[in-house]
Design an enzyme around this catalytic site. Structure first.
Site, mmCIF file in Angstrom:
data_model
loop_
_atom_site.group_PDB
_atom_site.id
_atom_site.type_symbol
_atom_site.label_atom_id
_atom_site.label_comp_id
_atom_site.label_asym_id
_atom_site.label_seq_id
_atom_site.Cartn_x
_atom_site.Cartn_y
_atom_site.Cartn_z
ATOM 1 N N SER A 14 39.551 43.759 37.722
ATOM 2 C CA SER A 14 39.190 42.649 38.608
ATOM 3 C C SER A 14 38.818 41.359 37.899
ATOM 4 C CB SER A 14 38.025 43.066 39.526
ATOM 5 O OG SER A 14 36.879 43.389 38.768
ATOM 6 N N ASP A 22 29.187 37.255 42.630
ATOM 7 C CA ASP A 22 28.679 38.409 43.363
ATOM 8 C C ASP A 22 27.969 39.334 42.389
ATOM 9 O OD1 ASP A 22 30.733 39.645 41.965
ATOM 10 O OD2 ASP A 22 32.013 39.974 43.726
ATOM 11 N N HIS A 30 30.865 39.708 39.205
ATOM 12 C CA HIS A 30 31.882 38.766 38.750
ATOM 13 C C HIS A 30 31.370 37.333 38.679
ATOM 14 C CE1 HIS A 30 33.803 42.152 40.929
ATOM 15 N NE2 HIS A 30 34.622 42.144 39.895
#
Length: 341
Positions: free
Chosen positions: A36, A317, A320
């Site tokens: 991610s 968040d 990240h």
């Protein structure tokens, strides 16, 4: 919080802009593998909050599958190379005319081994996807020779290991297995024709907001970062060995650990305009531990809080960085990248 809890909570980790004129050699494509921190839209919309509001509010103005409010590591590397960010492999049918910039095979939540319920393509499978495109003559070995490969590995293998009954003691023998598999993947990419491969060092996982929340976002967990240092030490040894074996400088480590730590400790980028007064506190977070950024009830009412300005936060968040956070990291990394290219 114990190290096991730390790794378990990292299951959806991913991974300043330099102009094209700073790239000394022309590279025609960027190919991306990993998780991610690099994913720009591969993960299925039903599996991730990255396709939900407020993700993407800074760029491109709506959710795009990136785990941030805007651009992620892939986008900054592409800009450095003077390329448009490569489209996600899952979207290649709708963007066939953009394949000339490369392709992004990274899936949020993935690792070198299978992770979340075996539903995400691990790195070997991601490379298989690429191999098929070469076999089908979508790309050639010559294309790969004039390309840059970005490999992001941010800790999901360890999360899966512990979530499936692994122990902290067992983790010490599992980390070398992860590095060994990563090494085989890197060798394979080089055999396919890659001449420039950037691989990320593990970021300071003990500094992620979902870990520092227990200290009111005031301090990192040093014990957990020790395990990260072990991973990074083995990675350094492996990359040095690979380069020595081939008498080349094909492989290069992008030091996310040092760059993240520097930004956090200095509350911004050195001598830069980016400032983060509370760098460990995320911009977007669930209203309670049961919820996360992007959560909503059955009526669509949001179950998260959002800061007034994402540019003021390093983390977007629980895991990240914001676009501003990635930019701050990148301003630290660009000098070493300039030496590489």
């Amino acid at each position: 919080m114990e190290p096991s809890n730390f790794f378990i909570c990292c299951i959806l980790l991913a991974l300043g802009v330099v102009g094209a004129q700073e790239s000394h050699e022309r590279y025609n494509h960027l190919f991306v593998f990993g998780d991610s921190y690099a994913d720009t839209g591969n993960l299925n919309k039903g599996l991730a909050n990255s396709w939900k509001v407020p993700y993407g509010i800074t760029f491109p103005g709506k959710p795009s599958g990136r785990f941030s409010d805007g651009r992620v590591l892939t986008d900054f590397i592409a800009k450095f190379l003077g390329l448009k960010s490569p489209i996600a492999h899952a979207q290649m049918k709708s963007g066939a005319n953009k394949l000339r910039y490369g392709l992004n095979f990274a899936y949020g939540g993935s690792g070198v081994f299978d992770t979340v319920a075996n539903v995400l393509p691990n790195m070997t499978t991601q490379i298989d996807f690429f191999q098929k495109l070469i076999n089908d003559s979508v790309y050639t070995a010559l294309d790969l020779h004039s390309s840059v490969v970005l490999v992001s590995l941010a800790g999901n293998d360890y999360a899966s290991f512990l979530a499936n009954g692994g122990t902290n003691q067992g983790l010490q023998s599992f980390i070398p297995r992860v590095i060994n598999q990563l090494s085989m993947n890197l060798k394979r990419l080089q055999k396919m024709g890659a001449t420039k491969v950037i691989v990320t060092a593990l970021e300071p996982l003990g500094c992620l907001p979902r870990i520092t929340q227990s200290s009111s976002f005031q301090q990192c967990n040093a014990t957990q970062n020790l395990a990260v240092n072990f991973h990074n030490l083995l990675l350094q040894q492996t990359v040095a060995k690979l380069n020595n074996e081939t008498n080349s400088s094909t492989f290069f480590i992008l030091d996310l650990y040092n760059s993240f730590t520097t930004v956090i400790e200095q509350k911004g980028n050195p001598k830069g305009k980016l400032k983060f007064e509370t760098p460990l506190k995320p911009c977007c977070m669930g209203i309670s531990r049961e919820y996360s950024c992007g959560s909503a009830d059955e009526k669509g009412a949001k179950l998260y809080t959002l800061c007034s300005d994402p540019k003021s936060a390093f983390f977007w968040d629980s895991s990240h960085p914001t676009q501003a956070g990635w930019k701050a990291v990148y301003t630290i990394l660009k000098s070493s990248l300039a030496q590489l290219f």
